[in-house]
Write a protein that holds these residues in place. Sequence first.
Motif, PDB file in Angstrom:
ATOM      1  N   HIS A 121      25.629  -2.440 -11.380  1.00 20.45           N
ATOM      2  CA  HIS A 121      26.894  -2.239 -12.138  1.00 20.45           C
ATOM      3  C   HIS A 121      28.046  -2.270 -11.052  1.00 20.45           C
ATOM      4  CE1 HIS A 121      23.944  -1.011 -14.995  1.00 20.45           C
ATOM      5  NE2 HIS A 121      24.950  -1.035 -16.109  1.00 20.45           N
ATOM      6  N   PHE A 122      29.025  -2.930 -10.892  1.00 16.90           N
ATOM      7  CA  PHE A 122      30.069  -2.965 -10.362  1.00 16.90           C
ATOM      8  C   PHE A 122      31.271  -2.507 -11.034  1.00 16.90           C
ATOM      9  CE2 PHE A 122      27.075  -5.604  -8.227  1.00 16.90           C
ATOM     10  CZ  PHE A 122      27.266  -5.683  -6.980  1.00 16.90           C
ATOM     11  N   ALA A 123      31.485  -1.173 -10.873  1.00 14.67           N
ATOM     12  CA  ALA A 123      32.500  -0.640 -11.700  1.00 14.67           C
ATOM     13  C   ALA A 123      33.925  -0.443 -11.170  1.00 14.67           C
ATOM     14  CB  ALA A 123      32.046   0.463 -12.354  1.00 14.67           C
ATOM     15  N   VAL A 124      35.012  -0.513 -11.755  1.00 15.83           N
ATOM     16  CA  VAL A 124      36.505  -0.253 -11.588  1.00 15.83           C
ATOM     17  C   VAL A 124      37.098   0.731 -12.749  1.00 15.83           C
ATOM     18  CG1 VAL A 124      36.653  -2.027  -9.835  1.00 15.83           C
ATOM     19  CG2 VAL A 124      37.540  -2.286 -12.352  1.00 15.83           C
ATOM     20  N   ARG A 125      37.990   1.294 -12.421  1.00 14.44           N
ATOM     21  CA  ARG A 125      38.841   1.782 -13.442  1.00 14.44           C
ATOM     22  C   ARG A 125      39.437   0.637 -14.363  1.00 14.44           C
ATOM     23  NH1 ARG A 125      38.466   6.317 -10.288  1.00 14.44           N
ATOM     24  NH2 ARG A 125      38.764   8.163 -11.297  1.00 14.44           N
ATOM     25  N   ALA A 126      39.695   0.917 -15.599  1.00 14.87           N
ATOM     26  CA  ALA A 126      40.036  -0.039 -16.491  1.00 14.87           C
ATOM     27  C   ALA A 126      41.481  -0.558 -16.207  1.00 14.87           C
ATOM     28  CB  ALA A 126      40.386   0.367 -18.108  1.00 14.87           C
ATOM     29  N   ASP A 127      42.301   0.460 -15.586  1.00 21.29           N
ATOM     30  CA  ASP A 127      43.679  -0.180 -15.076  1.00 21.29           C
ATOM     31  C   ASP A 127      43.754  -0.785 -13.833  1.00 21.29           C
ATOM     32  OD1 ASP A 127      43.531   2.135 -13.838  1.00 21.29           O
ATOM     33  OD2 ASP A 127      45.047   3.194 -14.396  1.00 21.29           O
ATOM     34  N   SER A 128      42.673  -1.079 -13.002  1.00 25.17           N
ATOM     35  CA  SER A 128      42.717  -1.575 -11.754  1.00 25.17           C
ATOM     36  C   SER A 128      42.913  -2.952 -11.822  1.00 25.17           C
ATOM     37  CB  SER A 128      41.027  -1.605 -11.228  1.00 25.17           C
ATOM     38  OG  SER A 128      41.107  -2.199  -9.973  1.00 25.17           O
ATOM     39  N   ASP A 129      43.707  -3.419 -10.750  1.00 25.30           N
ATOM     40  CA  ASP A 129      44.048  -4.740 -10.496  1.00 25.30           C
ATOM     41  C   ASP A 129      43.024  -5.687 -10.380  1.00 25.30           C
ATOM     42  OD1 ASP A 129      46.843  -4.202 -10.808  1.00 25.30           O
ATOM     43  OD2 ASP A 129      47.362  -4.084  -8.952  1.00 25.30           O
ATOM     44  N   ILE A 130      41.796  -5.186  -9.949  1.00 22.11           N
ATOM     45  CA  ILE A 130      40.529  -5.773  -9.657  1.00 22.11           C
ATOM     46  C   ILE A 130      39.925  -6.171 -10.699  1.00 22.11           C
ATOM     47  CG2 ILE A 130      38.276  -5.856  -8.290  1.00 22.11           C
ATOM     48  CD1 ILE A 130      39.439  -3.414  -6.732  1.00 22.11           C
ATOM     49  N   GLN A 131      40.013  -7.783 -11.208  1.00 21.29           N
ATOM     50  CA  GLN A 131      39.462  -8.373 -12.231  1.00 21.29           C
ATOM     51  C   GLN A 131      37.900  -8.841 -12.104  1.00 21.29           C
ATOM     52  OE1 GLN A 131      41.098  -8.071 -15.184  1.00 21.29           O
ATOM     53  NE2 GLN A 131      42.850  -6.996 -14.108  1.00 21.29           N
ATOM     54  N   VAL A 132      37.799  -9.429 -10.986  1.00 20.77           N
ATOM     55  CA  VAL A 132      36.583  -9.785 -10.595  1.00 20.77           C
ATOM     56  C   VAL A 132      36.248  -9.392  -9.190  1.00 20.77           C
ATOM     57  CG1 VAL A 132      36.593 -11.709 -11.965  1.00 20.77           C
ATOM     58  CG2 VAL A 132      37.620 -12.289  -9.836  1.00 20.77           C
ATOM     59  N   LEU A 133      34.851  -9.726  -8.863  1.00 24.54           N
ATOM     60  CA  LEU A 133      34.437  -9.163  -7.357  1.00 24.54           C
ATOM     61  C   LEU A 133      35.208  -9.930  -6.422  1.00 24.54           C
ATOM     62  CD1 LEU A 133      30.543  -8.976  -7.644  1.00 24.54           C
ATOM     63  CD2 LEU A 133      32.164  -7.007  -7.243  1.00 24.54           C
ATOM     64  N   ASP A 134      35.506 -11.259  -6.647  1.00 24.86           N
ATOM     65  CA  ASP A 134      36.341 -12.025  -5.698  1.00 24.86           C
ATOM     66  C   ASP A 134      37.789 -11.397  -5.299  1.00 24.86           C
ATOM     67  OD1 ASP A 134      34.793 -13.475  -7.506  1.00 24.86           O
ATOM     68  OD2 ASP A 134      34.878 -15.319  -6.057  1.00 24.86           O
ATOM     69  N   ASP A 135      38.125 -10.321  -6.002  1.00 24.54           N
ATOM     70  CA  ASP A 135      39.456  -9.461  -5.995  1.00 24.54           C
ATOM     71  C   ASP A 135      39.229  -8.343  -4.835  1.00 24.54           C
ATOM     72  OD1 ASP A 135      40.587 -11.401  -7.507  1.00 24.54           O
ATOM     73  OD2 ASP A 135      40.326 -10.020  -9.315  1.00 24.54           O
ATOM     74  N   ILE A 136      38.072  -7.977  -4.499  1.00 26.55           N
ATOM     75  CA  ILE A 136      38.043  -6.697  -4.011  1.00 26.55           C
ATOM     76  C   ILE A 136      38.270  -6.788  -2.246  1.00 26.55           C
ATOM     77  CG2 ILE A 136      36.119  -6.169  -5.226  1.00 26.55           C
ATOM     78  CD1 ILE A 136      34.224  -6.437  -2.904  1.00 26.55           C
ATOM     79  N   GLU A 137      38.794  -8.157  -1.840  1.00 23.46           N
ATOM     80  CA  GLU A 137      39.459  -7.803  -0.505  1.00 23.46           C
ATOM     81  C   GLU A 137      40.412  -6.874   0.056  1.00 23.46           C
ATOM     82  OE1 GLU A 137      40.846 -11.421   2.702  1.00 23.46           O
ATOM     83  OE2 GLU A 137      40.628 -11.809   0.699  1.00 23.46           O
ATOM     84  N   GLY A 138      40.133  -6.278   0.794  1.00 19.75           N
ATOM     85  CA  GLY A 138      40.845  -4.805   1.134  1.00 19.75           C
ATOM     86  C   GLY A 138      40.543  -3.753   0.492  1.00 19.75           C
ATOM     87  N   ALA A 139      39.562  -3.684  -0.637  1.00 17.29           N
ATOM     88  CA  ALA A 139      39.395  -2.531  -1.527  1.00 17.29           C
ATOM     89  C   ALA A 139      38.549  -1.645  -0.615  1.00 17.29           C
ATOM     90  CB  ALA A 139      39.054  -2.943  -2.899  1.00 17.29           C
TER      91      ALA A 139
END
Length: 325
Positions: A121-139
């Motif tokens: 499970h790859f989890a983020v907070r619901a209000d995170s701007d990260i929508q998909v794993l491809d968005d984690i650059e810099g995270a």
Amino acid sequence: MRFLSAVTLAAFLSTTPAHAQSTTLKMATIAPSLGQAITMATFANVVTDNLDDISIEVSGGGAATLHQLEVGRGNLEMSMTSPVIYNLMAGGKAMYKNEAEAPELAKNVRLLMWFPYGAYHFAVRADSDIQVLDDIEGASVFLGPQGGGAYNAARGWIESSTGLVAGEDYDAIKANWATGYQAFLDGKIDVYVNGCLDPCGQFIQFTETENLRFIGPEDAEGEAVDKWLGKWRYRAETPAGLYAGQTNDGPVVSFDTAVGIAVRTDLDEDTVYRITKAFWDNLESVTSDAPWAQALDVKFAASKRGLMELHPGAERFYREAGVLD
């Protein structure tokens, strides 16, 4: 028997059954808060509850790779294993390359059962701007303890499906399981990764006060992903609606693999047969209170994965159960 939460598991791991037993078997597993440790402790509890002359004493914490060596040495009766780490031990490779005795010790390690590790499970907070794993650059991301199997698996999934590299494209934080989860609870990291059989205690706890979203790659297909999955991993989906505060409106693709319970080859065949039978004959006693236990399957348990062979006692039970030719 009630579902073993992380709290009750910790208590279980620290105690020995009160009633006298003629044989006590020692089992080591990973951090008590993790689903795989709960599965193994449940196995121990079911066996101990249903056999008058055998108990299983469980200790939690440490690395499965090291526990497996101790099974080979005869200092433990059981530990966690996987197709990958057993193959590496048998070949004296990777984390075992400096353990000259590892290939010989592997001969004293056999399989009692496989079970699913649980979807990652790859989890983020619901209000995170990260929508998909491809968005984690810099995270900032907790993949698992660095150098461990979970860390390497999560890192490999991200790299094969998105092209993003840990330490270059995103920050893979250094933490153990407890501090990594606490960092997510405290809002100090962007992404928290945990593989588990749902429902997973960490996500139950998190969604009591906050909402979360599981994320997957934009595209989980392709040659790079297939090559990375190889023989021992497989795609898996996490459905929507598993947790009260889960905001996904559809399934999320990730991956799963098999882990198992290793047992000493030189442990008495009849003993291994009886503990294997006691568990599978009484599994229904836990499935109503532990929904994740419904994922355990006797055919999966006996399947051939890698170089590891079934212990003769376990093999005897699985042949009687009709899941081996």
